[in-house]
Scaffold this motif. Structure first.
Motif, PDB file in Angstrom:
ATOM      1  N   PRO A 243       0.837  -1.199   0.000  1.00  0.00           N
ATOM      2  CA  PRO A 243       0.000   0.000   0.000  1.00  0.00           C
ATOM      3  C   PRO A 243       0.876   1.255   0.000  1.00  0.00           C
ATOM      4  O   PRO A 243       1.972   1.259   0.583  1.00  0.00           O
ATOM      5  CB  PRO A 243      -0.792  -0.116   1.303  1.00  0.00           C
ATOM      6  CG  PRO A 243      -0.737  -1.561   1.667  1.00  0.00           C
ATOM      7  CD  PRO A 243       0.588  -2.045   1.188  1.00  0.00           C
ATOM      8  N   VAL A 244       0.399   2.299  -0.651  1.00  0.00           N
ATOM      9  CA  VAL A 244       1.119   3.568  -0.689  1.00  0.00           C
ATOM     10  C   VAL A 244       0.156   4.689  -0.302  1.00  0.00           C
ATOM     11  O   VAL A 244      -0.922   4.820  -0.885  1.00  0.00           O
ATOM     12  CB  VAL A 244       1.724   3.847  -2.075  1.00  0.00           C
ATOM     13  CG1 VAL A 244       2.398   5.218  -2.103  1.00  0.00           C
ATOM     14  CG2 VAL A 244       2.730   2.752  -2.446  1.00  0.00           C
ATOM     15  N   VAL A 245       0.566   5.463   0.708  1.00  0.00           N
ATOM     16  CA  VAL A 245      -0.205   6.619   1.159  1.00  0.00           C
ATOM     17  C   VAL A 245       0.490   7.877   0.634  1.00  0.00           C
ATOM     18  O   VAL A 245       1.695   8.049   0.817  1.00  0.00           O
ATOM     19  CB  VAL A 245      -0.291   6.663   2.697  1.00  0.00           C
ATOM     20  CG1 VAL A 245      -1.057   7.913   3.145  1.00  0.00           C
ATOM     21  CG2 VAL A 245      -0.949   5.402   3.241  1.00  0.00           C
ATOM     22  N   PHE A 246      -0.274   8.753  -0.023  1.00  0.00           N
ATOM     23  CA  PHE A 246       0.268  10.005  -0.548  1.00  0.00           C
ATOM     24  C   PHE A 246      -0.184  11.158   0.335  1.00  0.00           C
ATOM     25  O   PHE A 246      -1.386  11.324   0.589  1.00  0.00           O
ATOM     26  CB  PHE A 246      -0.235  10.253  -1.968  1.00  0.00           C
ATOM     27  CG  PHE A 246       0.323   9.304  -2.996  1.00  0.00           C
ATOM     28  CD1 PHE A 246       1.494   9.604  -3.680  1.00  0.00           C
ATOM     29  CD2 PHE A 246      -0.323   8.112  -3.273  1.00  0.00           C
ATOM     30  CE1 PHE A 246       2.000   8.728  -4.628  1.00  0.00           C
ATOM     31  CE2 PHE A 246       0.183   7.227  -4.223  1.00  0.00           C
ATOM     32  CZ  PHE A 246       1.349   7.537  -4.906  1.00  0.00           C
ATOM     33  N   ASP A 247       0.789  11.959   0.809  1.00  0.00           N
ATOM     34  CA  ASP A 247       0.400  13.158   1.534  1.00  0.00           C
ATOM     35  C   ASP A 247      -0.060  14.205   0.516  1.00  0.00           C
ATOM     36  O   ASP A 247       0.116  14.031  -0.699  1.00  0.00           O
ATOM     37  CB  ASP A 247       1.530  13.642   2.452  1.00  0.00           C
ATOM     38  CG  ASP A 247       2.534  14.574   1.795  1.00  0.00           C
ATOM     39  OD1 ASP A 247       2.569  14.660   0.537  1.00  0.00           O
ATOM     40  OD2 ASP A 247       3.300  15.222   2.519  1.00  0.00           O
ATOM     41  N   PRO A 248      -0.698  15.295   0.947  1.00  0.00           N
ATOM     42  CA  PRO A 248      -1.287  16.241  -0.018  1.00  0.00           C
ATOM     43  C   PRO A 248      -0.294  16.847  -1.002  1.00  0.00           C
ATOM     44  O   PRO A 248      -0.652  17.061  -2.168  1.00  0.00           O
ATOM     45  CB  PRO A 248      -1.897  17.311   0.892  1.00  0.00           C
ATOM     46  CG  PRO A 248      -2.273  16.565   2.144  1.00  0.00           C
ATOM     47  CD  PRO A 248      -1.150  15.590   2.339  1.00  0.00           C
ATOM     48  N   ASP A 249       0.936  17.129  -0.572  1.00  0.00           N
ATOM     49  CA  ASP A 249       1.899  17.714  -1.502  1.00  0.00           C
ATOM     50  C   ASP A 249       2.304  16.712  -2.582  1.00  0.00           C
ATOM     51  O   ASP A 249       2.423  17.068  -3.759  1.00  0.00           O
ATOM     52  CB  ASP A 249       3.147  18.204  -0.751  1.00  0.00           C
ATOM     53  CG  ASP A 249       2.928  19.572  -0.119  1.00  0.00           C
ATOM     54  OD1 ASP A 249       2.151  20.364  -0.673  1.00  0.00           O
ATOM     55  OD2 ASP A 249       3.537  19.845   0.934  1.00  0.00           O
TER      56      ASP A 249
END
Length: 457
Positions: A241-247
């Motif tokens: 799984p990959v979580v992307f922060d807003p930037d």
């Protein structure tokens, strides 16, 4: 309407009159002016002070279906006459385009319809270089004082812009806008093991000066984000799984934006050709283009052709509902304009996004990470690896490895890859931390599985 807007409109009126008197069947003029200020400090010393003004007049003419665009910064009578003369000569040399033409006059907006979007801060005009430099110095000082491991800096930059724009067309449209924008970014450098240096950043940006985060807050957060990268490791290649922060996630949405613009569709240079009313993302994903958000970076009351701005739902619960079109791309595709035209300083027109937003979810970003057993949390991406025709995506990334819902340790030298079509359809969680610092914006979101390429040693 301000005196500045009146002056721009009067200049545009003159050019339209000259062009139509010279033989143009259609004349469209955009006049814009701006004042730009950028200050930068590095290690508590001033490094850059740049202040400039700009002014341009962009003209598009049509003689029948022969089209030409040209521009100038010369607002004298002779300069305007030369601008029109050049445009008409170029139009005479161009090939007719059966799809060329202005928007239907019945679709043009009027000034009484234009929304007041609060995108102009009058205090910005009097915000000078000394105060901008002081803010940059204070922000960098806060970062350097945060921890003794912050040993260097790539600088702190404070910028502001104050501009106005007018559009007049021979079809009957006449409108003007003013806008401001300010930003503060700090980039500290921390000492890591083995004499390695780790750099990070944090920033704030708003239409109104009073709504920027404080210099102290930006500097401290920049230092904190830099320090948490210390001890970065490599990880093994795997599916995770990959979580992307807003930037980081914003750049993913930016790639998608380029694939739904009318020009990419009629040129068939997008993987989304003929995909309207099909599933292109997870049902958790709704994407809108909304130029009517008060104080937002991409807000505008009318588009580059004079059509009244409106909110367009591009993706609704994962289903592609609309492309973004100007009049020309609409005619090429047999569709109506979505009032998405942009007009550049050169006079050229094409479709664009305004406030292009992935709608927020209902859980907090911390809760989303807590709910992730293991995976990669991406805070920054580098390089460019995207094929808009196939959707194939691959980028270098840095961030943190998640173990049992916590950020266990920083990671670097990682490449993440997955076809964009699959990436969007695998989004299984969307947080509520949407922040419109930029015109393309997303909250934190998680992709259930991507290829994470690291070290196999």
């Amino acid at each position: 309407m301000s005196k500045r807007q009146d002056e721009l409109l009067n200049t545009a009126d003159r050019v339209v009159d000259l062009a139509t008197q010279g033989g143009a069947s259609v004349a469209e003029v955009a006049v814009q002016t701006g004042a730009h200020l950028t200050t930068k400090v590095r290690m508590r010393e001033a490094e850059l002070l740049e202040e400039a003004g700009s002014r341009s007049i962009g003209l598009r003419v049509m003689v029948g279906q022969q089209v030409a665009v040209t521009y100038t910064s010369d607002t004298s009578s002779g300069g305007l006459a030369k601008l029109v003369e050049d445009a008409l000569e170029l139009a005479a040399l161009s090939q007719p385009d059966e799809f060329a033409g202005p928007p239907d006059p019945a679709l043009l907006s009027t000034s009484d319809q234009h929304a007041q979007l609060d995108v102009f801060d009058p205090t910005m005009r009097n915000f000078g270089a000394s105060e901008a430099m002081a803010r940059a110095k204070d922000a960098e000082a806060a970062a350097l004082a945060y921890d003794e491991r912050v040993v260097n800096s790539e600088g702190a930059t404070f910028s502001r812009v104050d501009g106005a724009r007018a559009l007049v067309t021979s079809g009957g449209f006449r409108g003007a806008t003013e806008g401001t924008y300010a930003s503060l970014v700090v980039k500290p450098v921390a000492q890591d093991e083995g004499d390695k240096k780790r750099s990070g950043f944090h920033w704030s940006a708003r239409r109104h000066l009073s709504e920027l985060d404080s210099e102290h807050a930006v500097g401290k957060e920049a230092a904190r984000r830099t320090l948490r990268q210390l001890g970065a490791r490599k990880i093994k290649t795997q599916e995770a799984p990959v979580v992307f922060d807003p930037d980081a996630g914003r750049s993913i949405l930016g790639l998608f934006a380029g694939c739904i613009l009318g020009g990419a569709i009629w040129r068939r240079s997008s993987y989304l050709v003929e995909r309207v009313d099909t599933q292109v993302a997870s049902d958790l994903v709704t994407i809108v283009d909304d130029p009517l958000v008060p104080k937002a970076p991409g807000s505008r009351p009318f588009d580059g052709e004079g059509l009244l701005s409106r909110r367009t739902t591009v993706v609704e619960q994962g289903v592609l509902k609309s492309y973004l079109l100007d009049s020309y791309s609409g005619r090429k595709l047999g569709l109506e304009s979505t009032a998405s035209a942009a007009r550049g300083s050169s006079g050229g027109v094409g479709p664009t996004t305004t406030n292009f937003i992935m709608q927020a979810g209902t859980i907090g970003a911390t809760e989303l990470i807590d709910d992730t057993e293991s995976g990669l949390y991406v805070t920054d991406m580098m390089g460019f690896g995207f094929n808009a025709v196939t959707g194939d995506f691959s980028r270098g990334a840095t961030g943190f490895w998640i173990e049992k819902g916590t950020l266990a340790y920083p990671v670097s030298e990682v490449t993440i890859s997955l076809n964009l079509n699959d990436l969007l359809q695998r989004i299984d969680s969307v947080a509520d931390d949407l922040d419109l610092k930029t015109a393309t914006a997303v909250p934190t979101f998680r992709v259930s599985s991507m290829t994470v390429a690291g070290s196999d040693a």
